[in-house]
Design a protein around this motif. Sequence first.
Motif, PDB file in Angstrom:
ATOM      1  N   GLY A   1      19.465 -40.011 -46.627  1.00 15.16           N
ATOM      2  CA  GLY A   1      18.174 -40.642 -46.893  1.00 15.16           C
ATOM      3  C   GLY A   1      17.586 -41.319 -45.678  1.00 15.16           C
ATOM      4  O   GLY A   1      16.372 -41.278 -45.449  1.00 15.16           O
ATOM      5  N   ALA A   2      18.442 -41.920 -44.865  1.00 12.48           N
ATOM      6  CA  ALA A   2      17.963 -42.675 -43.704  1.00 12.48           C
ATOM      7  C   ALA A   2      17.405 -41.771 -42.615  1.00 12.48           C
ATOM      8  O   ALA A   2      16.577 -42.206 -41.807  1.00 12.48           O
ATOM      9  N   THR A   3      17.831 -40.499 -42.572  1.00 10.18           N
ATOM     10  CA  THR A   3      17.382 -39.597 -41.514  1.00 10.18           C
ATOM     11  C   THR A   3      16.270 -38.662 -41.979  1.00 10.18           C
ATOM     12  O   THR A   3      15.905 -37.726 -41.256  1.00 10.18           O
ATOM     13  N   ALA A   4      15.732 -38.892 -43.185  1.00  7.41           N
ATOM     14  CA  ALA A   4      14.633 -38.052 -43.679  1.00  7.41           C
ATOM     15  C   ALA A   4      13.342 -38.422 -42.973  1.00  7.41           C
ATOM     16  O   ALA A   4      13.142 -39.559 -42.528  1.00  7.41           O
ATOM     17  N   THR A   5      12.447 -37.445 -42.859  1.00  7.11           N
ATOM     18  CA  THR A   5      11.116 -37.700 -42.293  1.00  7.11           C
ATOM     19  C   THR A   5      10.286 -38.437 -43.316  1.00  7.11           C
ATOM     20  O   THR A   5      10.127 -37.974 -44.438  1.00  7.11           O
ATOM     21  N   ARG A   6       9.762 -39.571 -42.944  1.00  4.99           N
ATOM     22  CA  ARG A   6       9.032 -40.410 -43.887  1.00  4.99           C
ATOM     23  C   ARG A   6       7.533 -40.223 -43.717  1.00  4.99           C
ATOM     24  O   ARG A   6       6.857 -41.000 -43.049  1.00  4.99           O
ATOM     25  N   LEU A   7       6.983 -39.167 -44.316  1.00  2.25           N
ATOM     26  CA  LEU A   7       5.543 -38.960 -44.273  1.00  2.25           C
ATOM     27  C   LEU A   7       4.822 -40.093 -44.985  1.00  2.25           C
ATOM     28  O   LEU A   7       3.762 -40.551 -44.566  1.00  2.25           O
TER      29      LEU A   7
ATOM     30  N   PRO B   1      17.008 -31.250 -39.188  1.00  3.21           N
ATOM     31  CA  PRO B   1      16.047 -32.069 -38.426  1.00  3.21           C
ATOM     32  C   PRO B   1      16.767 -32.786 -37.285  1.00  3.21           C
ATOM     33  O   PRO B   1      17.984 -32.994 -37.328  1.00  3.21           O
ATOM     34  N   ILE B   2      16.005 -33.154 -36.284  1.00  2.00           N
ATOM     35  CA  ILE B   2      16.612 -33.657 -35.053  1.00  2.00           C
ATOM     36  C   ILE B   2      17.462 -34.905 -35.293  1.00  2.00           C
ATOM     37  O   ILE B   2      18.543 -35.055 -34.697  1.00  2.00           O
ATOM     38  N   LEU B   3      17.028 -35.795 -36.191  1.00  2.00           N
ATOM     39  CA  LEU B   3      17.822 -37.000 -36.459  1.00  2.00           C
ATOM     40  C   LEU B   3      19.164 -36.633 -37.071  1.00  2.00           C
ATOM     41  O   LEU B   3      20.194 -37.252 -36.761  1.00  2.00           O
ATOM     42  N   ARG B   4      19.168 -35.621 -37.939  1.00  2.00           N
ATOM     43  CA  ARG B   4      20.427 -35.218 -38.572  1.00  2.00           C
ATOM     44  C   ARG B   4      21.318 -34.466 -37.587  1.00  2.00           C
ATOM     45  O   ARG B   4      22.546 -34.548 -37.674  1.00  2.00           O
ATOM     46  N   ARG B   5      20.705 -33.738 -36.665  1.00  2.00           N
ATOM     47  CA  ARG B   5      21.518 -33.090 -35.627  1.00  2.00           C
ATOM     48  C   ARG B   5      22.207 -34.141 -34.772  1.00  2.00           C
ATOM     49  O   ARG B   5      23.389 -34.005 -34.429  1.00  2.00           O
ATOM     50  N   TRP B   6      21.464 -35.181 -34.423  1.00  2.00           N
ATOM     51  CA  TRP B   6      22.067 -36.263 -33.638  1.00  2.00           C
ATOM     52  C   TRP B   6      23.187 -36.942 -34.417  1.00  2.00           C
ATOM     53  O   TRP B   6      24.178 -37.383 -33.835  1.00  2.00           O
ATOM     54  N   ALA B   7      23.011 -37.030 -35.740  1.00  2.24           N
ATOM     55  CA  ALA B   7      24.030 -37.671 -36.583  1.00  2.24           C
ATOM     56  C   ALA B   7      25.183 -36.726 -36.897  1.00  2.24           C
ATOM     57  O   ALA B   7      26.164 -37.134 -37.527  1.00  2.24           O
ATOM     58  N   GLY B   8      25.068 -35.450 -36.499  1.00  9.66           N
ATOM     59  CA  GLY B   8      26.179 -34.522 -36.641  1.00  9.66           C
ATOM     60  C   GLY B   8      26.289 -33.833 -37.983  1.00  9.66           C
ATOM     61  O   GLY B   8      27.378 -33.398 -38.357  1.00  9.66           O
ATOM     62  N   PHE B   9      25.166 -33.691 -38.714  1.00  7.86           N
ATOM     63  CA  PHE B   9      25.251 -32.984 -39.988  1.00  7.86           C
ATOM     64  C   PHE B   9      23.947 -32.249 -40.273  1.00  7.86           C
ATOM     65  O   PHE B   9      22.935 -32.438 -39.599  1.00  7.86           O
ATOM     66  N   GLY B  10      24.003 -31.377 -41.249  1.00  6.40           N
ATOM     67  CA  GLY B  10      22.827 -30.648 -41.699  1.00  6.40           C
ATOM     68  C   GLY B  10      22.805 -30.595 -43.217  1.00  6.40           C
ATOM     69  O   GLY B  10      23.710 -31.096 -43.892  1.00  6.40           O
ATOM     70  N   THR B  11      21.753 -29.978 -43.765  1.00  2.00           N
ATOM     71  CA  THR B  11      21.582 -29.839 -45.208  1.00  2.00           C
ATOM     72  C   THR B  11      21.452 -28.360 -45.541  1.00  2.00           C
ATOM     73  O   THR B  11      20.770 -27.624 -44.822  1.00  2.00           O
ATOM     74  N   ILE B  12      22.091 -27.929 -46.625  1.00  2.00           N
ATOM     75  CA  ILE B  12      22.063 -26.523 -47.022  1.00  2.00           C
ATOM     76  C   ILE B  12      21.351 -26.382 -48.368  1.00  2.00           C
ATOM     77  O   ILE B  12      21.677 -27.090 -49.325  1.00  2.00           O
ATOM     78  N   HIS B  13      20.367 -25.474 -48.422  1.00  2.00           N
ATOM     79  CA  HIS B  13      19.656 -25.145 -49.658  1.00  2.00           C
ATOM     80  C   HIS B  13      20.045 -23.727 -50.073  1.00  2.00           C
ATOM     81  O   HIS B  13      19.896 -22.785 -49.287  1.00  2.00           O
TER      82      HIS B  13
END
Length: 474
Positions: free
Chosen positions: A180-186, A280-292
Amino acid sequence: MASEVPWRKLHPASVVVNLLPRTWAVVRSMWPVFLIVLFGGRADGQSLFDLALLSLFLFLTVGGTILHWLTLSYRVHDGRLEVMTGLVNRQTRVISPDRIQNIETVANVFHRMSGLVEIRIETASGSEVEGLLSALSASEARDLTEALEALRLNGLTVEQTEEELPVIAHNSLLDLFRFGATATRLGAALVVVGFLFEGQRRLDTGIDLLSDLGWMGFVLALVAVLTGTWLVGSVRAVATHFGFTMINTPTSIIATEGLFTRRRVELPTDKVQLVTVSEPILRRWAGFGTIHIQTAAARSEGGGVQNAEAMIPVVDRTRLYEVVRLAVPALNIDLDNIQLKPPAVKALIRSLVASTWQSTVFGAAVSWWFWPYGLLGLVVIPLGWLAAWLDHRHQGWLVTDDVIVSRQGYLNRETRIVARGKLQSTELTQGLLLRRYGLGRLSLRVAGNAVSLPILKFEDVVGVQEELLRGAQS
């Protein structure tokens, strides 16, 4: 004979379980009328009319819920699921188990209080849930899903219980908070823009916002707005995906999540159409991704049509493609180390042109609205060029005998993977700029979705299209 298989009804408590959220939805949508009736101070005749109108809507809600319970019946007969609805116009919907794309079990707060669940059985036939059964007891729901799965597998059963099956992914509270913290907040951006617009309005009336708050106060207020929105979004992500666990059976993937509304979705592996790895770049920096993981099923939700999917919020980067292979068994390459093919060099020109006019319009609007400080908004033009260059540099694609891979984006990178056997059709497009520079874009359609390759030379696009068509014919 058909009469030998009895029809089954929804649980009697489903009337109350369904009525509460439906009544709340009516009240929420008609709150202005409620305020008028309570505080409007209108003539007695008009108030009575408004009250009668509200009563009518509530009566229809109650009556519709009761009628739904009285008239809906279901059964598993002759190897198929049959759902019968309607009072005057009787409709019987027949669903073949081998056409089921996914089965979703949902239990909101009211369901869980009464020990009931809602079953959503989806096929690829349209934008609505084909088999919606709300609500069944937990044992009835389990018996129904097991019967449909056994029929889909021609009587084969999985010997292990779900507790004994291997866990693909499990997300802790810390994982979900990171998600949640690394999501893009439009939404946060819109709030900030609104705050600035309010500041401009105050400037127009002669009240200087910076004089009122000072630069430090303005910065602190901005940080407060952004932090509040960020915190709410993070907490919402934790509540939505609380206790996320995904397990793997020999024939399907099962995901369970949710704090207040518990959701369980089962996707047959052979029905998976598209897998998207979002980094997303913040999640790459944090070392994880999301799979759909998506099937061909779709439903009408939120004013639009959404594909049914299971999402794994947090997967460590070292395990991303290990998990993807469970959903796409045909993936026999190491996407972490393989070199993807680049887009056409001239495609960068198109991206720079598009970025220039978009950034110029935005920068000009900001400059005019917040003159003279708004001139700082023109910095988006070189930033747009940088983003276009980074995006172009990190695009890639690959077509093998078994899979199709397309990767696009730098700030919000997405890698889409489909098994080549799922391909339904191809579409080659050229706009004015693409024709001018001898480029083309190829869209590859699967059931319920599409994957676009990066922009390539026109002759390369034609070559890829012919290769895919030859593969489909062989």
